[in-house]
Structures are given as structure tokens and as C-alpha cells.
Design an enzyme around this catalytic site. Structure first.
Site, PDB file in Angstrom:
ATOM      1  N   SER A 294      -4.049  -0.675  14.534  1.00 35.41           N
ATOM      2  CA  SER A 294      -4.796   0.548  14.860  1.00 35.41           C
ATOM      3  C   SER A 294      -5.285   0.443  16.293  1.00 35.41           C
ATOM      4  O   SER A 294      -5.591  -0.645  16.786  1.00 35.41           O
ATOM      5  CB  SER A 294      -5.990   0.703  13.916  1.00 35.41           C
ATOM      6  OG  SER A 294      -6.909   1.660  14.418  1.00 35.41           O
TER       7      SER A 294
ATOM      8  N   TYR B  52     -13.604  -3.779  10.844  1.00 34.78           N
ATOM      9  CA  TYR B  52     -12.284  -3.157  10.781  1.00 34.78           C
ATOM     10  C   TYR B  52     -11.524  -3.383  12.085  1.00 34.78           C
ATOM     11  O   TYR B  52     -10.355  -3.798  12.074  1.00 34.78           O
ATOM     12  CB  TYR B  52     -12.404  -1.660  10.501  1.00 34.78           C
ATOM     13  CG  TYR B  52     -11.054  -0.967  10.444  1.00 34.78           C
ATOM     14  CD1 TYR B  52     -10.228  -1.124   9.341  1.00 34.78           C
ATOM     15  CD2 TYR B  52     -10.592  -0.197  11.508  1.00 34.78           C
ATOM     16  CE1 TYR B  52      -8.972  -0.517   9.284  1.00 34.78           C
ATOM     17  CE2 TYR B  52      -9.352   0.420  11.461  1.00 34.78           C
ATOM     18  CZ  TYR B  52      -8.542   0.257  10.345  1.00 34.78           C
ATOM     19  OH  TYR B  52      -7.305   0.841  10.306  1.00 34.78           O
TER      20      TYR B  52
ATOM     21  N   ASN C  29       1.365   3.436  -2.311  1.00 33.77           N
ATOM     22  CA  ASN C  29       1.012   4.473  -3.282  1.00 33.77           C
ATOM     23  C   ASN C  29       0.288   5.670  -2.664  1.00 33.77           C
ATOM     24  O   ASN C  29       0.077   6.682  -3.337  1.00 33.77           O
ATOM     25  CB  ASN C  29       0.155   3.887  -4.398  1.00 33.77           C
ATOM     26  CG  ASN C  29      -1.133   3.279  -3.881  1.00 33.77           C
ATOM     27  OD1 ASN C  29      -1.092   2.179  -3.352  1.00 33.77           O
ATOM     28  ND2 ASN C  29      -2.253   3.972  -4.005  1.00 33.77           N
ATOM     29  N   SER C  30      -0.114   5.586  -1.390  1.00 29.94           N
ATOM     30  CA  SER C  30      -0.830   6.709  -0.777  1.00 29.94           C
ATOM     31  C   SER C  30      -0.697   6.669   0.740  1.00 29.94           C
ATOM     32  O   SER C  30      -0.262   5.666   1.318  1.00 29.94           O
ATOM     33  CB  SER C  30      -2.320   6.671  -1.160  1.00 29.94           C
ATOM     34  OG  SER C  30      -2.944   5.508  -0.627  1.00 29.94           O
ATOM     35  N   GLY C  31      -1.094   7.784   1.372  1.00 25.09           N
ATOM     36  CA  GLY C  31      -1.199   7.835   2.826  1.00 25.09           C
ATOM     37  C   GLY C  31       0.069   7.479   3.566  1.00 25.09           C
ATOM     38  O   GLY C  31       1.179   7.884   3.201  1.00 25.09           O
TER      39      GLY C  31
ATOM     40  N   GLY D 135       1.566   4.626   3.802  1.00 28.98           N
ATOM     41  CA  GLY D 135       2.468   3.786   3.021  1.00 28.98           C
ATOM     42  C   GLY D 135       3.393   4.597   2.131  1.00 28.98           C
ATOM     43  O   GLY D 135       4.601   4.339   2.057  1.00 28.98           O
TER      44      GLY D 135
ATOM     45  N   GLY E 171       0.809  -1.214   0.000  1.00 26.03           N
ATOM     46  CA  GLY E 171       0.000   0.000   0.000  1.00 26.03           C
ATOM     47  C   GLY E 171       0.839   1.260   0.000  1.00 26.03           C
ATOM     48  O   GLY E 171       0.506   2.243   0.652  1.00 26.03           O
TER      49      GLY E 171
END
Length: 286
Positions: free
Chosen positions: A142, A167, A13-15, A17, A11
Site C-alpha cells: 500500500s 498498518y 473471498n472479497s475485495g 482478492g 484473501g
């Protein structure tokens, strides 16, 4: 500090990550960006190189869809064939509170991607990580794990589905996975530790519905109260690079400091049972 080291970030590619990948590149590490969407990964890679001024050889893009066990197998086969060593595996990718959907293999999406996909990924790369020792595995969980519960009678949420609970359960599963994997890795030269990044401004919450009239206020509050992706990635980078955690095994960190977890996140009996069932679900035969 990371010169000559190869790090896989799922992951990326964003945020968090993407910020993690940038942080490791700044320390001269080489990052394999394991992403579902190749075009988005290529765009992120260009932005990271522009931001850091790093050599393009420090970023490698590989397609990985954690909602597909077939994709996980293909990714790992390529890594094992092409990479002489992997020094760090960062299990970062995640789906947050999506509507009820299933993965390619029929698993509830959040449990399938956040837990089972990374479970299989780690299993398939473990021999390479052992050969690369001292090496590290970093698991992004989380604080919402606190609201999760492992219901072994309905891991696939077929009896009932609540996206927030699902989640939280997947993030609890991440911590139980870390607990059991740490036990199994003792003396191997490979360490595994988890982290909770806090509330970060990312697109992870794209499935969360905010009323139109409330969006301006929500956006304003998020900029004031939420961490930036770079701040959220600090502990991931720390656990990947810092000599402070050499040999540390099975801990959970927040803001680069060890945390005390609720008992349900370190329950060895539940962790062992979840491991055994996860092996069956992803088709591991031992």
C-alpha cells in the site's frame, strides 16, 4: 493466457482478492482461494463462476488463517501434497487498522497477518514454486507504507500502539520482504514483485470509524473517488499474467507501471535484518 496455470490468492473471498481471482479465471487460470472463512469463500466462488461463466474446476477453496502459524503450516502441507505445481502466489490478504489484538501466536494482528503470516506461507511454498519455474510471487502492499517505520525494539507494538501506524509498518514490511526475497531468488526462475493498488472500495476499512451523520457523504465520495475492486485488482492480475514482466525482479507497480519507492522501502540492511528477525518469530530454523 493462464491456461494450465495454478494461482494461489490469499484473501480471495472479497475485495481485491475476489476480483483478482475472477480476473485470473477469465484468463483460463485455475485459482486456489486461500481464505479464513470457508462459507464466505464458497459464496464468493459461486459469484465468480456466475460472473465469468467459468468451469467450477477452475476454483478450489482452501482454509487458511494467516493469524495462525499452525494454519499456515497445515495449508502448505496440503498444497505440497496435492498440487504438482504452483505458478503464481499472490499475497493479497490483509487487515486494516484494527483495534489492538494479537494473533494465535501472540503477534500484533496487523504485523502478524499482513507480514509474518505471508512470510511463513511464502517460505513453505518456495521449493514448490522453484520446481514450477518460471513462476511468480506477487505481494500486495500500500502507498501508506510511506508513513511506516520499522522499530526493531517494538515490532509487536507492546510499548505503544497506533492502528494507522501499525498498518503502514506492515505494508513497509511487505516491500522490504519483496526487496530481500528478490535478492535471494536471483537465478532461481522465480520472480517476486510488489504493488500498491490505490484506494479501493472494499471491506478492508471495516475497522475505520465514520460518524453516522457523515456516512452518506462518505459513501457518495467513495463511489466517486475510490477504485472499484476490479480496478484495484488490475495490477495484481497484470503481475500474475503479463509477459511484460517476465524476468522482472524486486520492483513495485501501481496501475501496471513500475514505481519509484522511498529509500526506506529498499534499504537492504533493514530488509536483511527484518528477514532474520521474521524467521525467528515464525520459527524457521536454517
Amino acid at each position: 493466457m493462464m491456461n494450465g496455470k495454478t494461482v494461489i490468492v490469499t484473501g480471495a473471498n472479497s475485495g481485491i482478492g475476489k476480483a483478482t481471482a475472477a480476473g485470473i479465471v477469465k484468463f483460463q487460470g485455475r485459482v486456489i482461494m486461500a481464505c479464513r472463512d470457508r462459507s464466505r469463500a464458497e459464496e464468493a466462488a459461486r459469484e465468480i463462476l456466475q460472473e465469468t461463466g467459468a468451469d467450477s474446476a477452475q476454483l478450489v477453496i482452501k482454509q487458511l488463517d494467516l493469524a495462525s502459524l499452525r494454519s499456515v503450516h497445515t495449508f502448505c502441507e496440503e498444497i505440497i501434497k496435492e498440487e504438482p505445481q504452483v505458478d503464481v502466489l499472490i499475497n493479497n490478504a490483509g487487515i486494516y487498522q484494527c483495534p489492538y489484538t494479537k494473533t494465535e501466536d501472540g503477534f500484533e494482528m496487523q504485523f502478524g497477518v499482513n507480514h509474518l503470516g505471508h512470510f511463513l506461507l511464502t517460505h513453505l511454498l518456495l521449493d514448490l514454486l522453484k520446481c514450477s519455474a518460471p513462476s511468480r510471487i506477487v505481494v500486495v502492499s500500500s502507498k501508506l507504507y510511506k508513513h511506516g517505520h520499522i522499530n526493531f525494539e517494538d515490532l509487536n507494538s507492546e510499548q505503544s500502539y497506533d492502528k494507522a501506524f501499525a498498518y503502514s509498518r506492515s505494508k513497509l514490511a511487505n516491500l522490504l520482504f519483496t526487496c530481500e526475497l528478490a535478492r535471494r531468488l536471483e537465478g532461481s526462475g522465480v520472480t517476486v514483485n510488489a504493488l500498491t493498488p490505490g484506494i479501493v472500495r472494499t471491506n478492508l476499512g471495516r475497522h475505520v470509524q465514520v460518524p453516522v451523520l457523515a456516512k452518506p457523504l462518505f459513501n457518495l465520495l467513495s463511489w466517486g473517488l475510490f477504485k472499484s475492486p476490479e480496478e484495484g485488482a488490475q495490477t495484481s492480475v497484470y503481475l500474475s499474467c503479463s509477459p511484460d514482466v517476465d524476468g522482472v525482479q524486486g520492483k513495485c507497480y501501481a496501475d501496471c507501471k513500475p514505481q519509484v519507492l522511498l529509500d526506506k522501502a529498499t534499504d537492504q540492511e533493514v530488509a536483511s535484518k527484518l528477514w532474520d528477525i521474521s524467521e525467528i518469530m515464525v520459527g524457521i530454523t536454517t
